[in-house]
Design a protein around this motif. Structure first.
Motif, PDB file in Angstrom:
ATOM      1  N   ALA A   1       0.859  -1.131   0.035  1.00  0.00           N
ATOM      2  CA  ALA A   1       0.013   0.018  -0.144  1.00  0.00           C
ATOM      3  C   ALA A   1       0.627   1.331   0.108  1.00  0.00           C
ATOM      4  O   ALA A   1       0.605   2.464  -0.617  1.00  0.00           O
TER       5      ALA A   1
ATOM      6  N   LEU B   1       1.799   2.064  -3.532  1.00  0.00           N
ATOM      7  CA  LEU B   1       0.750   2.323  -4.298  1.00  0.00           C
ATOM      8  C   LEU B   1       0.473   3.794  -3.899  1.00  0.00           C
ATOM      9  O   LEU B   1      -0.055   4.494  -4.925  1.00  0.00           O
ATOM     10  N   ASP B   2       0.739   4.373  -2.509  1.00  0.00           N
ATOM     11  CA  ASP B   2       0.368   5.705  -2.305  1.00  0.00           C
ATOM     12  C   ASP B   2       1.398   6.412  -3.233  1.00  0.00           C
ATOM     13  O   ASP B   2       1.003   7.565  -3.483  1.00  0.00           O
TER      14      ASP B   2
ATOM     15  N   ARG C   1      -4.456  -1.028  -5.075  1.00  0.00           N
ATOM     16  CA  ARG C   1      -4.576  -0.698  -3.654  1.00  0.00           C
ATOM     17  C   ARG C   1      -5.776  -0.909  -2.966  1.00  0.00           C
ATOM     18  O   ARG C   1      -5.971  -1.344  -1.936  1.00  0.00           O
TER      19      ARG C   1
ATOM     20  N   THR D   1      -5.258  -4.490  -1.746  1.00  0.00           N
ATOM     21  CA  THR D   1      -4.322  -4.530  -0.574  1.00  0.00           C
ATOM     22  C   THR D   1      -5.221  -3.920   0.672  1.00  0.00           C
ATOM     23  O   THR D   1      -5.302  -4.490   2.029  1.00  0.00           O
TER      24      THR D   1
ATOM     25  N   ASP E   1     -11.523   2.925  -3.614  1.00  0.00           N
ATOM     26  CA  ASP E   1     -10.376   2.857  -4.789  1.00  0.00           C
ATOM     27  C   ASP E   1     -10.994   2.157  -5.878  1.00  0.00           C
ATOM     28  O   ASP E   1     -10.534   2.278  -7.140  1.00  0.00           O
TER      29      ASP E   1
END
Length: 265
Positions: free
Chosen positions: A164, A167-168, A184, A187, A200
């Motif tokens: 995560a 992905l952030d 994301r 996750t 998301d």
């Protein structure tokens, strides 16, 4: 040929040689660019021939281009770990510009993932990310794609928080990327953050209404929320739009469980 590569795949090399000679003249070796283009074309429909041709070309001085084609041919043959190992060595030894070396490292990461070795994939992609953090003027940053790939490797190891984080960061660099949003969502769902995961997944579908991963996650999230009909609708939509995808296979399994259970769990 590099000594570290020469004996790395003896069984496959023997199979190529025993299958019959692949003449070096099948590649226009006098024109390296044309030879590379032809070799890479062969990897798509005749990967075994491409491997043999690349080995022969390397013996004639084909260098990095021949080595890369050989590795791609191995990938196409399903020899993922061997391909990944060769690609890592090639990236380490290459004198090509940084963007090309990053692409080779990304390919190595993909090979390790296909080989079921996400730890090796994470290591290769981590090297690429460190290199990519130095911007190259006039060249788009490779960081978002590399971070997404490493997130996949981390998630495959059960390291969802670390995934995560990647992905952030990817989404901070490239907002509204459907692939990053869908990953994301997956996750966050596994981390128990269903509201954020739902947001998301829906954002990914707003960007790409048929994104397989996002449709799968929409269904997964509905199922966990006790919304069986909505889950079924999401998975059926996935089967309609991407029936041959890995996500569709997961959706079929989920639908079968719904049919047996008669409700969500």
């Amino acid at each position: 040929m590099s000594p570290r590569l020469a004996s790395a795949c003896p069984a496959l090399l023997a199979a190529v040689l025993l299958a019959g000679p692949v003449a070096a003249e099948t590649l226009p070796v006098e024109d390296p660019q044309a030879a590379y283009a032809r070799c890479m074309e062969m990897t798509r429909d005749r990967p075994r021939d491409a491997f043999g041709a690349a080995v022969a070309w390397e013996g004639l001085g084909g260098g990095e281009a021949a080595r890369h084609c050989a590795a791609v041919a191995l990938f196409a043959l399903g020899e993922y770990a061997e391909a990944a190992a060769r690609l890592e060595i090639l990236a380490e030894e290459s004198r090509q510009p940084l963007p090309l070396r990053l692409e080779v490292l990304a390919q190595a990461g993909a090979g390790w993932l296909r080989a079921g070795r996400p730890g090796r994939a994470e290591a290769a992609l981590g090297t690429a990310i460190r290199l990519a953090e130095t911007p190259v003027e006039g060249v788009p940053s490779a960081l978002p794609d590399l971070l997404i790939d490493r997130a996949t490797a981390r998630a495959d190891q059960g390291r969802d928080s670390a995934a995560a984080d990647d992905l952030d960061r990817a989404l901070s660099l490239r907002p509204n990327d459907a692939e990053a949003l869908a990953l994301r969502a997956s996750t966050l769902r596994r981390l128990g953050a269903l509201a954020a995961a739902r947001a998301d997944a829906e954002a990914a579908l707003a960007r790409d209404p048929t994104h397989p991963g996002a449709l799968l996650e929409r269904g997964n999230i509905h199922r966990l929320a006790g919304e069986a009909s909505a889950a079924r609708a999401a998975w059926m939509r996935l089967l309609e739009t991407a029936p041959d995808s890995p996500e569709a296979a997961a959706a079929r399994e989920n639908l079968a469980r719904l049919d047996v259970q008669g409700t969500d769990q």
